[in-house]
Design an enzyme around this catalytic site. Structure first.
Site, PDB file in Angstrom:
ATOM      1  N   CYS A 151       0.872  -1.083  -0.359  1.00 50.85           N
ATOM      2  CA  CYS A 151       0.391  -0.227  -0.129  1.00 50.85           C
ATOM      3  C   CYS A 151       1.046   0.986  -0.006  1.00 50.85           C
ATOM      4  CB  CYS A 151      -1.049  -0.086   1.367  1.00 50.85           C
ATOM      5  SG  CYS A 151      -1.723   1.614   1.677  1.00 50.85           S
ATOM      6  N   CYS A 198      -0.530   4.122   2.505  1.00 54.59           N
ATOM      7  CA  CYS A 198      -0.471   3.514   3.513  1.00 54.59           C
ATOM      8  C   CYS A 198       0.803   4.143   3.821  1.00 54.59           C
ATOM      9  CB  CYS A 198      -0.944   2.715   4.097  1.00 54.59           C
ATOM     10  SG  CYS A 198      -2.168   1.753   3.280  1.00 54.59           S
ATOM     11  N   ASP A 199       1.950   3.741   3.520  1.00 53.28           N
ATOM     12  CA  ASP A 199       3.394   3.505   4.044  1.00 53.28           C
ATOM     13  C   ASP A 199       4.458   4.207   2.809  1.00 53.28           C
ATOM     14  OD1 ASP A 199       2.279   1.668   5.774  1.00 53.28           O
ATOM     15  OD2 ASP A 199       2.402   0.421   4.260  1.00 53.28           O
TER      16      ASP A 199
END
Length: 318
Positions: free
Chosen positions: A133, A136-137
């Protein structure tokens, strides 16, 4: 007992909920306890969903779909389905909390899950430099060197997005050409931070406590080489989330849930399916929403026939 329970909280699930709620079916939508919103929660700007000419962020789009479903009376429950009883006139949905819910019909719209490479170091380093992701990261890789594995639209989108943070982004692909759409390829090729590593497969992810690189195998001559990295993002596709219905519903050779023609009717009477879980080909937010509409309308007609005492047609043979 409910008239309809919807399992899944992506575009298919929430669209089905909007239609079912407007038909006064008072649907219960069971969303995951940790992954509400489906894959769009991991997407940045969505440019191809009708009605948003300037684009919209994936999480914002899902929030609007949920708001619309709840506006018409959908009840959203944040829990995980652990087992299903789908045969017979009363369907039973058992949750991780131990609660059980019964309904005359079920719409199954659980979407798909990220596909793994299946190589040494992948599970050990998940969350320690290995991610599925970018949204997300990506923030954690400012001024770092990272790589994306894959050759489709998702891989190009991830690579392009990650250039906002990383100093260098490699794209590792097992062939010498991409399967991504032309516009996504052009964006990636034009980005000076992106470099392509062609004809290569990840053999192993290197590192003990943190990711330090990957070992690559050439798909041309089988030779091995190491590439130093601070992080690896995997974007090689998805698999339909059908584990709860194995042995309960018929599946296609591609592993998706079989449905009768262009309908959402599965092999089990009163059970309908929608979204990526029935679609091995297109897998777009808008097509998922369309099948969510179909599932809600099919469920509505099914329930109306039940109320009228009309004979119910058997699903066609697979």
């Amino acid at each position: 007992m409910r008239q309809v329970i919807i399992i899944g909280s992506g575009p298919a699930g929430f669209t089905a909920a909007i239609y079912a709620a407007r038909a006064n079916l008072e649907p219960l939508l069971i969303a995951s306890s940790v992954e509400v919103g489906g894959e769009l929660m991991n997407t940045t700007e969505v440019e191809n969903f009708p009605g948003f000419p300037e684009g919209i962020q994936g999480p914002e789009l899902m929030a609007k779909l949920q708001e619309q479903a709840e506006k018409f009376g959908t009840e959203v429950l944040y829990d995980d389905v652990v087992s299903l009883e789908l045969d017979g006139p009363v369907k039973k949905v058992i949750l991780g909390s131990g609660a059980e819910h019964e309904a005359a019909s079920v719409i199954y719209a659980t979407g798909s899950a990220y596909r793994k490479l299946g190589v040494e170091g992948e599970d050990r380093l998940s969350g320690h430099g290995v991610s599925w992701c970018a949204t997300c990261d990506g923030f954690f890789f400012r001024e770092r060197t990272i790589a994306v594995v894959g050759g489709g639209d998702s891989a190009m989108e991830e690579a392009t997005f990650l250039t906002r943070f990383a100093s260098k982004v490699y794209v590792i692909h097992r062939k010498d050409s991409l399967r991504a759409s032309k516009i996504m390829q052009e964006r990636a090729f034009a980005n000076e931070k992106i470099e392509f590593v062609w004809n290569s497969e990840v053999e192993e992810i290197l590192g003990e406590a943190e990711t330090t690189g990957v070992r690559l195998r050439s798909t041309v001559d089988g030779s091995l080489s190491d590439l130093a990295l601070d992080g690896l993002f995997i974007a090689i596709g998805n698999d339909p989330r059908t584990h709860l219905v194995h042995g309960k519903l018929d599946l296609t050779p591609e592993g998706t849930i079989w449905v009768d023609g262009r309908s959402s009717r599965t092999s089990q009477r009163g059970v309908f399916a929608a979204g990526d879980v029935i679609d091995p080909t297109y897998r777009q937010a808008i097509t998922a929403a369309g099948t969510g509409t179909i599932a809600a309308l099919d469920a509505e007609h099914f329930l109306a026939d039940l109320a009228d005492g009309a004979p119910l047609a058997e699903p066609a043979a697979v």
